[in-house]
Design a protein around this motif. Structure first.
Motif, short mmCIF file in Angstrom:
data_model
loop_
_atom_site.label_atom_id
_atom_site.label_comp_id
_atom_site.label_asym_id
_atom_site.label_seq_id
_atom_site.Cartn_x
_atom_site.Cartn_y
_atom_site.Cartn_z
N ASP A 1 -27.90 39.36 22.61
CA ASP A 1 -27.39 40.59 22.02
C ASP A 1 -26.08 40.33 21.28
O ASP A 1 -25.44 39.27 21.45
CB ASP A 1 -27.17 41.65 23.11
CG ASP A 1 -26.19 41.20 24.17
OD1 ASP A 1 -25.00 41.52 24.05
OD2 ASP A 1 -26.61 40.51 25.12
N GLN B 1 -32.81 43.76 19.42
CA GLN B 1 -32.03 43.54 20.63
C GLN B 1 -31.94 44.84 21.42
O GLN B 1 -31.44 45.85 20.93
CB GLN B 1 -30.62 43.04 20.27
CG GLN B 1 -30.61 41.76 19.45
CD GLN B 1 -31.23 40.61 20.20
OE1 GLN B 1 -31.07 40.45 21.40
NE2 GLN B 1 -31.97 39.76 19.49
N GLU B 2 -32.41 44.80 22.65
CA GLU B 2 -32.37 45.99 23.49
C GLU B 2 -30.92 46.39 23.79
O GLU B 2 -30.10 45.53 24.09
CB GLU B 2 -33.11 45.72 24.81
CG GLU B 2 -34.57 45.34 24.66
CD GLU B 2 -34.80 43.88 24.36
OE1 GLU B 2 -35.94 43.51 24.06
OE2 GLU B 2 -33.82 43.11 24.39
N PRO B 3 -30.61 47.68 23.70
CA PRO B 3 -29.22 48.11 23.87
C PRO B 3 -28.69 47.94 25.28
O PRO B 3 -27.49 48.03 25.50
CB PRO B 3 -29.27 49.59 23.47
CG PRO B 3 -30.68 50.01 23.71
CD PRO B 3 -31.52 48.81 23.39
N GLN C 1 -29.02 45.19 27.18
CA GLN C 1 -28.78 43.81 27.59
C GLN C 1 -27.37 43.65 28.17
O GLN C 1 -27.19 43.02 29.22
CB GLN C 1 -28.96 42.86 26.41
CG GLN C 1 -30.39 42.49 26.12
CD GLN C 1 -30.49 41.34 25.15
OE1 GLN C 1 -29.77 40.35 25.28
NE2 GLN C 1 -31.35 41.46 24.16
N ARG D 1 -37.00 39.00 26.28
CA ARG D 1 -36.05 38.81 27.37
C ARG D 1 -36.69 39.36 28.64
O ARG D 1 -37.35 40.41 28.61
CB ARG D 1 -34.74 39.56 27.11
CG ARG D 1 -33.70 38.73 26.37
CD ARG D 1 -34.03 38.52 24.95
NE ARG D 1 -34.25 39.79 24.25
CZ ARG D 1 -34.66 39.89 23.00
NH1 ARG D 1 -34.90 38.80 22.30
NH2 ARG D 1 -34.85 41.06 22.43
#
Length: 231
Positions: free
Chosen positions: A92, A133-135, A137, A178
């Motif tokens: 991230d 990108q997952e918020p 992380q 991930r």
């Protein structure tokens, strides 16, 4: 062997030793004279290494001394640079920025010759297709560090949603996904959660009762046992 490499080797010998090392033994290992060894120990002390002892008594180093950036070998610097580039591509934004900041701090403290080597190494990490990108992380990494329980709102591969109270202890960064490794209170077992299937994360105030190190040990044994069963 260059002097900087020799100093690094001397530091490694002292840090790994379980008892004081005599001057002649260290000099023989490094293939240098006693006079050179004593001069090298003086140099390391001037740079902040907490080395105890005197000639004839042996030398040992107290734990906790951090290796100055200028003492990295060229191979170590290239490894750090490649690692920072990989994090920049795969992690991230917060972690990528931290990797760039750390590498910049190391570079700023390097002597000019090593700085040039770092800047012109020619080793590259190829850019891959951008992965969203997952918020969460960053929050999940924080929960892993602080060993706090987490409430996950999760969608499984059958598109069914559920809530899971988990104890997160590790996160794997693979090329396209991930994965969070955690102890699941619902299943009373270790489970793996894909970050791209997490809908929402709530970091709970409660710390989980077992240490992260212990969870990793139990998880590693379980994974090894399952791998052995498949062989």
């Amino acid at each position: 062997m260059s002097r900087s490499a020799r100093l690094l080797r001397l530091l490694d010998l002292l840090r790994r030793a379980r008892q004081p090392q005599t001057g002649p033994a260290l000099a023989q290992t490094l293939d240098i004279s006693l006079r050179t060894l004593y001069r090298d120990i003086g140099t390391l002390r001037d740079q902040g290494a907490d080395i105890l002892g005197d000639p004839g008594l042996g030398f040992e180093m107290r734990p906790g001394f951090l290796l100055p950036p200028l003492m990295f070998t060229p191979d170590e610097l290239e490894a750090l640079m490649l690692g920072a580039q990989w994090v920049g591509n795969q992690a991230d934004g917060q972690l990528a920025a931290a990797a760039a900041s750390a590498l910049g701090r190391i570079r700023a403290n390097l002597p000019m010759d090593l700085r040039i080597e770092l800047d012109t190494s020619g080793l590259l990490v190829p850019s891959t297709q951008a992965i969203p990108q997952e918020p969460w992380q960053g929050p999940l990494r924080a929960a892993i560090r602080s060993q706090h329980k987490v409430l996950l709102h999760y969608r499984d591969q059958k598109d069914q949603t559920s809530e899971r109270r988990v104890w997160p202890f590790a996160m794997g960064f693979f090329e396209h996904v991930r994965v969070l490794a955690a102890w699941c209170e619902l299943r009373q077992d270790f489970r793996h959660f894909r970050a791209d299937r997490v809908l929402e994360v709530e970091i709970l105030a409660e710390r989980y009762p077992e240490s992260r190190a212990r969870l990793i040990q139990r998880w590693s044994r379980q994974m090894g046992h399952k791998a052995g069963q498949r062989c």
